[in-house]
Design a protein around this motif. Structure first.
Motif, short mmCIF file in Angstrom:
data_model
loop_
_atom_site.label_atom_id
_atom_site.label_comp_id
_atom_site.label_asym_id
_atom_site.label_seq_id
_atom_site.Cartn_x
_atom_site.Cartn_y
_atom_site.Cartn_z
N ILE A 65 4.42 2.52 1.72
CA ILE A 65 5.53 2.98 1.12
C ILE A 65 6.00 4.21 1.58
CG2 ILE A 65 6.35 3.84 -1.32
CD1 ILE A 65 4.43 1.54 -2.49
N ARG A 66 5.34 5.18 1.90
CA ARG A 66 5.57 6.50 2.07
C ARG A 66 6.22 6.52 3.51
NH1 ARG A 66 3.27 10.19 -0.96
NH2 ARG A 66 1.38 9.66 -2.04
N LYS A 105 2.50 -2.64 -11.04
CA LYS A 105 1.88 -1.44 -10.30
C LYS A 105 2.55 -1.03 -9.03
CE LYS A 105 -2.43 -2.28 -12.24
NZ LYS A 105 -3.70 -2.50 -11.90
N ASP A 106 3.30 -2.10 -8.29
CA ASP A 106 4.13 -1.70 -7.08
C ASP A 106 5.34 -0.89 -7.44
OD1 ASP A 106 2.55 -3.08 -5.28
OD2 ASP A 106 3.65 -4.93 -5.29
N THR A 161 6.73 6.74 -7.85
CA THR A 161 5.91 7.84 -7.60
C THR A 161 6.25 8.69 -6.53
OG1 THR A 161 4.25 7.12 -8.99
CG2 THR A 161 3.53 8.78 -7.64
N VAL A 162 6.35 7.77 -5.28
CA VAL A 162 6.68 8.33 -3.94
C VAL A 162 8.07 8.86 -4.20
CG1 VAL A 162 7.14 7.80 -1.70
CG2 VAL A 162 5.05 6.91 -2.78
N ARG A 197 4.20 2.66 -8.06
CA ARG A 197 3.90 3.17 -6.72
C ARG A 197 5.34 3.88 -6.05
NH1 ARG A 197 0.23 -1.36 -5.86
NH2 ARG A 197 -1.64 -0.79 -6.43
N VAL A 198 6.34 2.90 -5.94
CA VAL A 198 7.33 3.35 -5.17
C VAL A 198 8.13 4.39 -6.23
CG1 VAL A 198 9.80 2.63 -4.74
CG2 VAL A 198 7.73 1.00 -4.33
N LYS A 213 0.73 -1.32 -0.22
CA LYS A 213 0.01 -0.02 -0.13
C LYS A 213 0.81 1.34 -0.13
CE LYS A 213 -3.97 -2.18 2.09
NZ LYS A 213 -5.44 -1.51 1.94
N THR A 214 0.16 2.31 -0.60
CA THR A 214 1.19 3.39 -0.45
C THR A 214 1.48 4.07 0.71
OG1 THR A 214 -0.38 4.14 -2.51
CG2 THR A 214 0.98 5.95 -1.64
N LYS A 215 0.68 3.82 1.75
CA LYS A 215 0.89 4.20 2.99
C LYS A 215 2.00 3.68 3.74
CE LYS A 215 -1.98 5.24 6.87
NZ LYS A 215 -3.14 5.23 7.66
#
Length: 68
Positions: free
Chosen positions: A6-7, A48-49, A55-56, A52-53, A2-4
């Motif tokens: 990753i952040r 997609k993972d 992008t962060v 996401r990474v 999840k993005t949370k």
């Protein structure tokens, strides 16, 4: 992933995660080509993972990331 989650990781951990995911994607594609991959949807999940990474990481570069 999840993005949370990753952040909450550091930038160096994120770079390591991208490398690990790219390696996993390579292995999945290799298994697909040899006919050993049962779940072909796992390729899309890994792609997609990676996105996401990345992008962060890019948000942090530009200073617009939402730090948790």
């Amino acid at each position: 992933m999840k993005t949370k989650e990753i952040r909450q990781m550091s930038s160096s951990d994120l770079h390591k995660k991208v490398d690990a995911l790219k390696n996993e994607l390579f292995n999945l594609r290799f298994r697909l080509a040899t006919g050993q991959l049962d779940n072909t949807a796992s390729i899309n999940h890994v792609k997609k993972d990676i996105a996401r990474v990345k992008t962060v990481l890019r948000e942090r570069e530009l200073g617009m990331g939402k730090e948790a």
